[in-house]
Design an enzyme around this catalytic site. Structure first.
Site, mmCIF file in Angstrom:
data_model
loop_
_atom_site.group_PDB
_atom_site.id
_atom_site.type_symbol
_atom_site.label_atom_id
_atom_site.label_comp_id
_atom_site.label_asym_id
_atom_site.label_seq_id
_atom_site.Cartn_x
_atom_site.Cartn_y
_atom_site.Cartn_z
ATOM 1 C CB SER A 38 29.792 42.295 39.762
ATOM 2 O OG SER A 38 29.914 41.120 39.000
ATOM 3 C CB CYS A 39 33.136 38.454 42.467
ATOM 4 S SG CYS A 39 32.679 37.348 41.140
ATOM 5 C CB VAL A 40 31.585 40.127 47.472
ATOM 6 C CG1 VAL A 40 32.050 40.265 48.918
ATOM 7 C CG2 VAL A 40 30.767 41.355 47.072
#
Lengths: 184, 125
Positions: A38-40
């Protein structure tokens, strides 16, 4: 007959960018890589100076008692600024920077769409700062593995098994000393 | 009633300016903003503030240059100037102190620590 060894190209230096990090380089042998759930991650590139940088962030979730639609974007902003500053220190110019965004997956159905919130923050940041976004590969349900050659701006992104993505902590670790005040 | 402390924030990032405006006005400060050191200098030529809060890495005139220019003017020789930067090296802090900065705050900032620092340097605590 034994042939003389073909001279080896310089070893590729692989650097993993972990959550909470931002690094930049102009070394053609360097490759940044990261695995995103879910990190960018932002891959930023100045094509004139041939300097690139990558960050990897996760916005802090609100405390459990708070409204779960609002997120603390302070930490994402910090990592974006850190990335831009790392590139400045090597001679990059903000007006020339172009960005590619990856990650922001919503890995599990039924959970808060944290990935989409991270993705929306990253898009808004680039828009507000006037940095051109040349490509995005975000959201969806799959983890991603990203490789970035900072000196050429080339990116390779593949989906990967979700278990390869690091377990995300609800709160991004804050850099030691952040917010500290020194009066002279 | 006591007048609100007026702060000039100097930062080239629109996102950071929005965050600072929100954090400082929420804590009762009056906020003015400039996009870089040069704009801050131009604005300060005809306006007054209680504190200058400046970033370091900016186009045209950076934070170090802004501090040096302000300190070379009698009008700004005693004005509190706080640096707000992602950098935290001793070398950069020393450079800011030598240029005449009043203090250094490391980003990401903590709104409470920032507020306390502003109150301390304006003696309004």
């Amino acid at each position: 007959m034994k042939h003389a060894a073909i001279p080896e190209v310089a070893e590729r230096v692989r650097v993993t960018i972990l959550q909470g990090e931002a690094k930049a380089s102009d070394d053609p042998n360097v490759e940044f890589s990261t695995v995103l759930g879910s990190c960018v991650a932002t891959c930023m590139f100045d094509p004139v100076a041939r300097i690139g940088g990558m960050n990897h962030f996760l916005l802090a979730e609100p405390p459990s008692y708070a409204d779960r639609t609002t997120f603390d974007d302070h930490y994402g902003l910090f990592l974006m600024e850190l990335l831009v500053n790392e590139m400045f220190s090597l001679g990059a110019v903000k007006a020339r920077m172009k960005a590619r965004l990856y990650g922001g997956a919503n890995l599990r159905e039924g959970m808060a769409a944290i990935g989409s919130v991270n993705a929306a923050f990253a898009r808004k940041f680039l828009r507000d700062e006037g940095i051109e976004m040349v490509h995005e590969d975000m959201e969806g349900r799959n983890a991603r593995r990203v490789h970035f050659l900072p000196a050429s701006g080339q990116v390779r992104c593949r989906t990967t098994v979700n278990t390869a993505a690091p377990t995300q902590q609800p709160l991004a670790p804050r850099k030691a000393g952040s917010g500290d005040v020194t009066l002279f | 009633m006591k007048q609100a402390t007026r702060i000039l924030t100097v930062d080239d990032s629109p996102s950071m300016r929005a965050l600072l405006r929100n954090a400082l006005t929420t804590n009762g400060f009056e906020v003015e903003q400039a996009e870089d050191g040069q704009e801050a200098l131009d604005w300060l030529a005809s306006n007054e503030v209680d504190v200058v809060l400046t970033d370091i890495n900016m186009p045209r005139l950076d934070g170090f240059g802004l501090i040096e220019r302000l300190r070379s003017s009698a009008r700004h020789s005693n004005r509190p100037i706080l640096v707000l930067s992602t950098e935290s090296s001793d070398e950069k802090k020393r450079r800011a102190r030598d240029a005449g900065a009043t203090g250094w705050i490391v980003k990401p900032f903590d709104a409470e620590k920032l507020t306390n620092a502003v109150r301390r340097v304006t003696h309004s605590a």
